[in-house]
Scaffold this active site. Sequence first.
Site, PDB file in Angstrom:
ATOM      1  N   LYS A 109       3.548  -4.203  19.906  1.00  0.00           N
ATOM      2  CA  LYS A 109       2.981  -4.042  21.259  1.00  0.00           C
ATOM      3  C   LYS A 109       4.098  -3.710  22.248  1.00  0.00           C
ATOM      4  O   LYS A 109       5.282  -3.839  21.924  1.00  0.00           O
ATOM      5  CB  LYS A 109       2.235  -5.314  21.666  1.00  0.00           C
ATOM      6  CG  LYS A 109       3.082  -6.580  21.719  1.00  0.00           C
ATOM      7  CD  LYS A 109       2.188  -7.813  21.736  1.00  0.00           C
ATOM      8  CE  LYS A 109       2.939  -9.095  21.530  1.00  0.00           C
ATOM      9  NZ  LYS A 109       3.383  -9.776  22.703  1.00  0.00           N
TER      10      LYS A 109
ATOM     11  N   TYR B 213      26.253  -2.954  46.832  1.00  0.00           N
ATOM     12  CA  TYR B 213      25.508  -3.444  48.000  1.00  0.00           C
ATOM     13  C   TYR B 213      25.893  -4.874  48.371  1.00  0.00           C
ATOM     14  O   TYR B 213      25.995  -5.744  47.506  1.00  0.00           O
ATOM     15  CB  TYR B 213      24.012  -3.423  47.717  1.00  0.00           C
ATOM     16  CG  TYR B 213      23.420  -2.045  47.561  1.00  0.00           C
ATOM     17  CD1 TYR B 213      23.590  -1.071  48.549  1.00  0.00           C
ATOM     18  CD2 TYR B 213      22.680  -1.721  46.432  1.00  0.00           C
ATOM     19  CE1 TYR B 213      23.031   0.193  48.403  1.00  0.00           C
ATOM     20  CE2 TYR B 213      22.116  -0.462  46.279  1.00  0.00           C
ATOM     21  CZ  TYR B 213      22.297   0.496  47.267  1.00  0.00           C
ATOM     22  OH  TYR B 213      21.753   1.736  47.120  1.00  0.00           O
TER      23      TYR B 213
HETATM   24  C1  LIG Z   1      -0.664 -13.087  19.545  1.00  0.00           C
HETATM   25  C2  LIG Z   1       0.754 -12.776  19.227  1.00  0.00           C
HETATM   26  N1  LIG Z   1       1.167 -12.793  17.953  1.00  0.00           N
HETATM   27  C3  LIG Z   1       2.444 -12.523  17.605  1.00  0.00           C
HETATM   28  C4  LIG Z   1       3.388 -12.206  18.553  1.00  0.00           C
HETATM   29  C5  LIG Z   1       4.805 -11.955  18.111  1.00  0.00           C
HETATM   30  O1  LIG Z   1       5.633 -12.988  18.554  1.00  0.00           O
HETATM   31  P1  LIG Z   1       7.196 -12.953  18.247  1.00  0.00           P
HETATM   32  O2  LIG Z   1       7.724 -11.768  18.991  1.00  0.00           O
HETATM   33  O3  LIG Z   1       7.699 -14.228  18.825  1.00  0.00           O
HETATM   34  O4  LIG Z   1       7.357 -12.841  16.796  1.00  0.00           O
HETATM   35  C6  LIG Z   1       3.017 -12.190  19.900  1.00  0.00           C
HETATM   36  C7  LIG Z   1       4.017 -11.873  20.919  1.00  0.00           C
HETATM   37  O5  LIG Z   1       4.054 -12.341  22.014  1.00  0.00           O
HETATM   38  C8  LIG Z   1       1.662 -12.465  20.250  1.00  0.00           C
HETATM   39  O6  LIG Z   1       1.242 -12.449  21.513  1.00  0.00           O
END
Ligand SMILES: Cc1ncc(COP(=O)(O)O)c(C=O)c1O
Length: 374
Positions: free
Chosen positions: A39, A266
């Site tokens: 994602k 800045y």
């Molecule tokens: C529902 C879910 N599963 C798995 C993951 C993966 O987590 P990680 O990056 O800690 O392995 C996430 C990431 O936030 C998540 O929201």
Amino acid sequence: MSHLPAGVLREAIVDVGAIADNVRHLRRLTESEVIAVVKADGYGHGAARSAAAALAGGATRIGVSDISEAIALRRAGIDAPIVAWLHAPGADFAEAAALGIELGISHLDQLQKAAAAASGDRPVAVHLKLETGLSRNGIAPDDYRIVFAEAARLERIGRVRVVALFSHLSNASREDDLAALRAFEEGVAAAASLGLAPPLRHIAATHAAIDLPESRLGCVRIGIGLYGLSPFADRSSADLGLRPAMTLRGAVAAVRRVPAGKGVSYGYDYRTGRETTLALVPLGYADGVPRQASGRGPVVIGGRRFTVAGRIAMDQFVVDVGDAAVAVGDEAVIFGDPTLGVPSATEWADAAGTINYEIVTRVGPRVPRRQVSE
Ligand SMILES: Cc1ncc(COP(=O)(O)O)c(C=O)c1O
């Protein structure tokens, strides 16, 4: 000293070989199927390339948050199973169903909409998400019976196929995660009593997959570990046998010799203590270099380590390199694999008061990603 390709101001090098190796390592360690979480554009690394690399390393399924991310992956040629689990209110699942995308389901209405999106004799594959403590989405325990019974009915009539029950852990403490795991097992038993026996159960992300073997359940959802970063405050990537996949770097854009007392960036938060050389690094907060790390973030130029001088601006920051021989065009590494002598994303996270997840995910769209495989 390494230089950037001619004409390149800044870039993120993404080592897809590291992603594949990290999956291989975690598969061996957990003895589980890996759902590779790509994602948010593969945590900044590029979703399609990260998915392809993870599949090459042995992942069997891809996980994303939004349906739009899943559709983009399908269109990019990723034909492995993909599950998306966070949906807009009233989302239309027709396109996802037509592309064979699996849906995380958090309540009855979503389940019915998923079933309605099935066409012909092709049921929509769903992963039923159980709320087990995190207080985010997921089917509430009070609703388990009604949702499971409906899922079993829809499965019998060929509208849905229940692929998995799943949940997500808080990592608040080992005790909290074990309590969530017990709540999950109660949900699994309730589902079984209503006729649901899906082939998969998954609850562990990287943290629990490594640290809480009881949570592996034969299938783990790995995000941060894919990219070679550690989810633990007290263990590095190397401690976990992982290799960071991203190196963020720029070409020094200007160098000037200045006297003592010169204000820098800045607000003049930094003033030179003596005659010195200032180097301009062309990455700023628009590129994901956190402004909160002004005056603290580490950078390596010509193999030597320095600290950001003064405020990080939108496009650039300044480094006081003292009397080091730094020239325009020299490589400035913001972060990468610390075993190679460069700062880690975690050091930047510490300097900015955040987590390494945010450092890589926020690398901005203006930074070209260059894929390599080492
Ligand atoms: C529902 C879910 N599963 C798995 C993951 C993966 O987590 P990680 O990056 O800690 O392995 C996430 C990431 O936030 C998540 O929201």
